[in-house]
Design an enzyme around this catalytic site. Structure first.
Site, short mmCIF file in Angstrom:
data_model
loop_
_atom_site.label_atom_id
_atom_site.label_comp_id
_atom_site.label_asym_id
_atom_site.label_seq_id
_atom_site.Cartn_x
_atom_site.Cartn_y
_atom_site.Cartn_z
N ASP A 94 12.44 29.49 11.09
CA ASP A 94 13.56 28.79 11.74
C ASP A 94 13.19 27.33 11.89
O ASP A 94 12.51 26.94 12.83
CB ASP A 94 13.85 29.43 13.10
N ALA A 95 13.59 26.52 10.92
CA ALA A 95 13.22 25.11 10.89
C ALA A 95 14.43 24.18 10.94
O ALA A 95 14.31 23.03 11.31
CB ALA A 95 12.40 24.80 9.64
N LYS A 96 15.60 24.69 10.51
CA LYS A 96 16.85 23.93 10.53
C LYS A 96 16.70 22.57 9.85
O LYS A 96 17.16 21.54 10.35
CB LYS A 96 17.38 23.77 11.96
N ARG A 97 16.06 22.58 8.70
CA ARG A 97 15.87 21.33 7.95
C ARG A 97 17.20 20.85 7.40
O ARG A 97 18.09 21.64 7.11
CB ARG A 97 14.88 21.56 6.80
#
Length: 271
Positions: A94-97
């Protein structure tokens, strides 16, 4: 080589679970036995993973909770531990890049080569350019933010464009134009079951990562009714804090396992 969607489908069937356990380690909340350990974040998360794996079909470590404590190496260890000891349970970073070009290429390498994640969350605000570099990693999953679980998501996601809310446009683009690899999924929050139903109608059987049933208060029955596919799957229903911090003492693993089992069973009751 199996791909993310195939691994996920296999995990849903094998485990009879749609539960995704989120790993958001905050050392100030750890039990006293872990206090002061240099590898405390890894030790805590590994223990949670081993305790909850019998009830989960995937895990979702949130990279910020590791990076803020200079524990990226422990995140690497953790994902390697999951792959080695719980094979077949996909790991979602879960990095939401959300960047483009060569920068997005580096973020993709970080997720898939450094951390060996099976999938990563991405922000589509900059369009297909911000998603395409992840699709070049064969078999890896790309999970696009669509209708997020936070209240402020409505500030942008409900803006009308072409006579419908932006989140619906994102869902349609993901289903019809962006899914060149066949490995796309969408994030839709459990706090908005009506929107889950709308998105499911747009994207067909595309998997949905659904946060918000635990500490954020999303309703499990409404979530399952809105998001399940014809075969009763199609969802990674995530719970993080409600599971990993279910116990505050040295029996924290047993407490987490108990809540994970109860959450899985509550989800299954409505499938």
């Amino acid at each position: 080589m199996s791909n993310f969607i195939q691994t996920l489908n296999d995990a849903w069937q094998r485990t009879n679970s749609l539960l995704c356990v989120g790993l958001d380690p905050e050392p100030s909340k750890f039990p006293g036995a872990l206090a002061g350990r240099p590898e405390a974040i890894f030790d805590f998360c590994r223990t949670i993973v081993d305790a909850t794996a019998p009830y989960a079909s995937s895990f979702k470590p949130q990279i910020a909770y590791f990076a803020a404590h200079r524990a990226e190496d422990q995140l690497e260890q953790l994902i390697a531990h999951i792959h080695e000891n719980h094979p077949g349970l996909p790991v979602i970073l879960d990095a939401k890049r959300g960047d483009i070009g060569s920068t997005a290429e580096q973020y993709a390498r970080e997720a898939f080569e450094r951390y060996q994640a099976d999938a990563v969350t991405v922000n589509p605000y900059m369009g297909f350019d911000s998603i395409e570099p992840y699709l070049e990693h064969e078999g890896k999953g790309v999970i696009v933010l669509c209708r997020t679980s936070n209240a402020g998501g409505s500030d942008l996601q409900f803006l009308e464009t072409g006579g419908r809310p932006l989140y619906q446009v994102v869902a349609q683009l993901a289903a019809e134009k962006w899914n060149a690899s066949g490995q796309l999924a969408l994030v839709v929050g459990a706090t908005f079951p009506k929107e889950i139903e709308v998105v499911r109608g747009i994207v067909g059987d595309m998997p949905l990562l659904i946060p918000g049933i635990g500490a954020q208060g999303g309703d499990v029955q409404a979530t399952v009714n809105a998001g399940r596919t014809a075969n009763g799957t199609g969802m990674l229903i995530n719970s993080s804090r409600a599971i990993i911090y279910a116990g505050k003492d040295d029996d924290f693993a047993e407490a987490a396992a108990k809540v994970a089992m109860e959450t899985r069973d509550r989800i299954n009751a409505f499938r």
